[in-house]
Structures are given as C-alpha cells and as structure tokens.
Design an enzyme around this catalytic site. Sequence first.
Site, PDB file in Angstrom:
ATOM      1  N   TYR A  60       0.977  -1.187   0.053  1.00 55.55           N
ATOM      2  CA  TYR A  60       0.048   0.016   0.105  1.00 55.55           C
ATOM      3  C   TYR A  60       1.019   1.178   0.171  1.00 55.55           C
ATOM      4  CZ  TYR A  60      -4.370  -2.791   0.761  1.00 55.55           C
ATOM      5  OH  TYR A  60      -5.397  -3.605   0.645  1.00 55.55           O
ATOM      6  N   GLY A 218     -17.653   0.211  -3.450  1.00 55.56           N
ATOM      7  CA  GLY A 218     -17.361   0.390  -4.970  1.00 55.56           C
ATOM      8  C   GLY A 218     -16.459   1.274  -5.226  1.00 55.56           C
ATOM      9  N   GLY A 219     -15.440   1.474  -4.050  1.00 64.18           N
ATOM     10  CA  GLY A 219     -14.223   2.477  -4.248  1.00 64.18           C
ATOM     11  C   GLY A 219     -14.785   3.928  -4.421  1.00 64.18           C
ATOM     12  N   GLY A 220     -15.922   4.256  -4.231  1.00 61.26           N
ATOM     13  CA  GLY A 220     -16.569   5.622  -4.322  1.00 61.26           C
ATOM     14  C   GLY A 220     -17.128   5.674  -5.270  1.00 61.26           C
ATOM     15  N   LEU A 222     -20.053   4.242  -6.182  1.00 63.35           N
ATOM     16  CA  LEU A 222     -21.429   4.513  -5.676  1.00 63.35           C
ATOM     17  C   LEU A 222     -22.066   5.793  -5.537  1.00 63.35           C
ATOM     18  CD1 LEU A 222     -22.557   1.637  -3.219  1.00 63.35           C
ATOM     19  CD2 LEU A 222     -23.555   2.088  -5.219  1.00 63.35           C
ATOM     20  N   SER A 269     -12.059   5.206   3.963  1.00 58.07           N
ATOM     21  CA  SER A 269     -11.987   6.765   3.948  1.00 58.07           C
ATOM     22  C   SER A 269     -11.096   7.417   5.339  1.00 58.07           C
ATOM     23  CB  SER A 269     -13.615   7.123   4.343  1.00 58.07           C
ATOM     24  OG  SER A 269     -13.323   8.633   4.549  1.00 58.07           O
TER      25      SER A 269
HETATM   26  P1  NAP Z   1     -14.620   2.320  -0.400  1.00 58.18           P
HETATM   27  O1  NAP Z   1     -15.422   2.387   0.756  1.00 58.18           O
HETATM   28  O2  NAP Z   1     -15.500   1.101  -1.451  1.00 58.18           O
HETATM   29  O3  NAP Z   1     -14.169   3.599  -0.996  1.00 58.18           O
HETATM   30  C1  NAP Z   1     -13.580   4.497  -0.661  1.00 58.18           C
HETATM   31  C2  NAP Z   1     -13.727   5.701  -1.181  1.00 58.18           C
HETATM   32  O4  NAP Z   1     -15.200   6.065  -1.331  1.00 58.18           O
HETATM   33  C3  NAP Z   1     -12.902   6.917  -0.862  1.00 58.18           C
HETATM   34  O5  NAP Z   1     -12.244   7.432  -1.931  1.00 58.18           O
HETATM   35  C4  NAP Z   1     -13.894   7.546  -0.200  1.00 58.18           C
HETATM   36  O6  NAP Z   1     -13.661   9.101  -0.172  1.00 58.18           O
HETATM   37  C5  NAP Z   1     -15.172   7.617  -0.834  1.00 58.18           C
HETATM   38  N1  NAP Z   1     -16.355   7.859  -0.008  1.00 58.18           N
HETATM   39  C6  NAP Z   1     -16.710   7.118   1.138  1.00 58.18           C
HETATM   40  N2  NAP Z   1     -17.732   7.471   1.545  1.00 58.18           N
HETATM   41  C7  NAP Z   1     -17.891   8.416   0.949  1.00 58.18           C
HETATM   42  C8  NAP Z   1     -19.147   9.530   1.182  1.00 58.18           C
HETATM   43  N3  NAP Z   1     -20.008   9.412   1.971  1.00 58.18           N
HETATM   44  N4  NAP Z   1     -19.103  10.139  -0.008  1.00 58.18           N
HETATM   45  C9  NAP Z   1     -18.366  10.409  -0.952  1.00 58.18           C
HETATM   46  N5  NAP Z   1     -17.235   9.583  -1.305  1.00 58.18           N
HETATM   47  C10 NAP Z   1     -17.277   8.524  -0.244  1.00 58.18           C
HETATM   48  O7  NAP Z   1     -13.435   1.373  -0.025  1.00 58.18           O
HETATM   49  P2  NAP Z   1     -11.862   1.317  -0.877  1.00 58.18           P
HETATM   50  O8  NAP Z   1     -11.034   2.298  -0.134  1.00 58.18           O
HETATM   51  O9  NAP Z   1     -12.239   0.769  -2.090  1.00 58.18           O
HETATM   52  O10 NAP Z   1     -11.500  -0.327   0.103  1.00 58.18           O
HETATM   53  C11 NAP Z   1     -11.392  -0.329   1.522  1.00 58.18           C
HETATM   54  C12 NAP Z   1     -10.134  -0.924   1.793  1.00 58.18           C
HETATM   55  O11 NAP Z   1     -10.191  -2.286   1.350  1.00 58.18           O
HETATM   56  C13 NAP Z   1      -8.925  -0.506   1.525  1.00 58.18           C
HETATM   57  O12 NAP Z   1      -8.514   0.511   2.463  1.00 58.18           O
HETATM   58  C14 NAP Z   1      -8.028  -1.304   1.604  1.00 58.18           C
HETATM   59  O13 NAP Z   1      -7.619  -1.806   2.898  1.00 58.18           O
HETATM   60  C15 NAP Z   1      -8.822  -2.791   1.323  1.00 58.18           C
HETATM   61  N6  NAP Z   1      -8.566  -3.346  -0.017  1.00 58.18           N
HETATM   62  C16 NAP Z   1      -8.141  -4.712  -0.210  1.00 58.18           C
HETATM   63  C17 NAP Z   1      -8.086  -5.097  -1.578  1.00 58.18           C
HETATM   64  C18 NAP Z   1      -7.723  -6.645  -1.609  1.00 58.18           C
HETATM   65  O14 NAP Z   1      -7.151  -6.825  -2.794  1.00 58.18           O
HETATM   66  N7  NAP Z   1      -7.725  -7.289  -0.572  1.00 58.18           N
HETATM   67  C19 NAP Z   1      -8.259  -4.460  -2.699  1.00 58.18           C
HETATM   68  C20 NAP Z   1      -8.833  -3.012  -2.292  1.00 58.18           C
HETATM   69  C21 NAP Z   1      -8.944  -2.389  -1.032  1.00 58.18           C
HETATM   70  P3  NAP Z   1     -13.195   9.857   1.215  1.00 58.18           P
HETATM   71  O15 NAP Z   1     -11.597   9.550   1.368  1.00 58.18           O
HETATM   72  O16 NAP Z   1     -13.257  11.364   0.695  1.00 58.18           O
HETATM   73  O17 NAP Z   1     -14.176   9.652   2.109  1.00 58.18           O
END
Ligand code: NAP
Length: 304
Positions: A60, A218-220, A222, A269
């Site tokens: 990471y 969905g990585g944001g 949604l 986030s």
């Molecule tokens: P996610 O929650 O699907 O996406 C996070 C993104 O959504 C951030 O950019 C965040 O922006 C945005 N977001 C969240 N709440 C929001 C809101 N209320 N309004 C607007 N935007 C919003 O999760 P993800 O970061 O993709 O993944 C979560 C964790 O999964 C990672 O940190 C990692 O630890 C793990 N991961 C694992 C793998 C694997 O292969 N094992 C792959 C990918 C990720 P803000 O920062 O501005 O809130």
Amino acid sequence: MTQPALCPRIATRQGGLDLSRIIAGMWRLGEWNMPVASRVAFIEECIALGVTTFDHADIYGDYGVEGLFGEALRAQPGLRERIEIVSKCGIKLLSGKRPAHTIQHYDTSFEHIVASAEESLRQLGTDRLDLLLIHRPDPLMHFDEVAEAFSRLQQDGKVRHVGVSNFTRHQFESLNRRVPLATNQVEFSPLHVAPLFDETFDGLQDLGVAPMIWSPLGGGRLFTSAEPHIVKLRATIQDIADRLGQSFASVVFAWIMALPSRPLPLTGSGRIESIQAAVAATGFALDRSDWFAILRAARGHEVA
Ligand code: NAP
C-alpha cells in the site's frame, strides 16, 4: 446530543481471531496527507468508535503506508495493545523502493512470505501481526509451501492468525485443509455481487468463517458514477436511506452485513464521519424487501 454507535466485535471463525465488525482500511492513508499527530488522532477516534482493527498490505502507498502507520504507533506507544493489525503479502510491484523487481508479479514462495511479513513488522514497529493474508491467488502457488510459511511465522510468534484474499472457494478450502484460515478478504458491494453467486460466501458460511469485504462502496463509484444503471441504483439506496432515517453509506454497509456469512466490511475513508456511518450500520437491519430492492437495482433484473 446522541452518542455515536459503538462497533461490536466478532470472531472470524469458531474459537478464532476476535476483530471489530467494521475494519479501517489503510490503502489510501498516504493520500490523506495527515501529519503524524493527525494519524494518531485518527487511530484514536477509530478506537473510540470500537473500530480497533486496521487493514494493511506491504504494497500500500508504494510500500509506504505501513511505515506511516508505524510512525503513528511509535509516537503513541500505548496504541499497539489496543488494536489488531492485518497485513498482506504476495504481490511484487515495480517500484523505486524494490529495484530488484523487473516485472509486476505474484510470489507466494516460503522465502518471500516470511521476508515480507518480517519487513511489515519492521515498518509497523511491532513484534507481531494479528493476521497475515496472501493478497491474491498466485498461479504458481504451492498450497503446501504457503501452509509451511504460515506455520513457521505462527510458531515464531510473528503472526497470530493467517488467511487469504481474493481466493475462490476451491482455493480457500485447499489451503484451509493444510492450515486453518481466519478469513477470505474479497471485493463485494452493490457494484460487485459475484461472491453471492460463485459459492465464495456459501463456502465460507459452511465453514463458519467470516469474510472481510473490500471496496464496500465500490471504491467511491456508488457516490460519483454517472453510469445510468449506477444512477438508478443510487436512487434506490437513497430512497431506502431516507425512509429509514439513515445515511446512504450506512444502508450499503447494512446491506452487506445482512449476509449470513457475517461479513466484516472495510472502510476506505480518512474522514471519521465515514467510519461513523459504517459503525451506525451495525445498529439496524434491512428487511428482506429493502435488501432485495437493492439487489434488483444492482443487477437490473428481478430474482426468478
Ligand atoms: P470504499 O469504501 O469502497 O471506497 C472508499 C472511497 O469512497 C474513498 O475514496 C472515499 O472518499 C469514498 N467515500 C466514502 N464515503 C463517501 C461518501 N460518504 N461520499 C463520497 N465518497 C465517499 O473502499 P476502498 O477504499 O476501495 O477499500 C477499502 C479497503 O479495502 C482499503 O483501504 C484496503 O484496506 C482494502 N482493499 C483490499 C483489496 C484486496 O485486494 N484485498 C483491494 C482494495 C482495497 P473519502 O476518502 O473522501 O471519504
């Protein structure tokens, strides 16, 4: 003022590792541009919400996030004993920090797994990982060799529990026969429903193993995508959220946690309000009609 909800805890498998139901994902930590005092404050705020488990990977932030987190733990030494640390290994990135890598590839050899875990410990400034995962299934993976590396790390006290990420049901069960796995961390959200139908969740439920869920929002996308089917899906979720008096994100987390395999969603986030929205979802349940309305909008068709 009402107190924010407190996140419950959950065992990832019978008699196994005890984690917070919501896990703070650290993938994007480097992008949050937090000075060390803010990193400490963020970790403290998560703990105050009951979110005590933090998800990492060696890669990471171009091999930088574990070091940033470790700097926060060193600045506030009491923190380590109040949290659980998850990390991953098995991907080798092209990076200025790893000049020996000539191609991006997977490596699940005994030597790499052990060396990567030891480097994670150095970066994090800790003597043990609570959970170490193989990040991706490797076509050149020998189940026996991975099990041997995991067992060695556990015998040496460097890793308490082991698991995998992005494994199929068959891959999970093959390795789990050799060494007991605590979880399979997989992608799941209304934008990625495959694990509902490809036996990933059924297989884990059968074994009593709780999955971890990455990219639950969905990585944001949604929130941000202008694709017509996502715009419709967003409206469906928002209608349910408005009727229940919950936030949009809370409804999505509740939709995920309704599954009988007892998933542990990861947040992505650096804003504490987003962590609160995830934790709030542990305090209510969707009824079947609302759950299936989101599935229908996610897939664009009715169930039979
Ligand atoms: P996610 O929650 O699907 O996406 C996070 C993104 O959504 C951030 O950019 C965040 O922006 C945005 N977001 C969240 N709440 C929001 C809101 N209320 N309004 C607007 N935007 C919003 O999760 P993800 O970061 O993709 O993944 C979560 C964790 O999964 C990672 O940190 C990692 O630890 C793990 N991961 C694992 C793998 C694997 O292969 N094992 C792959 C990918 C990720 P803000 O920062 O501005 O809130």
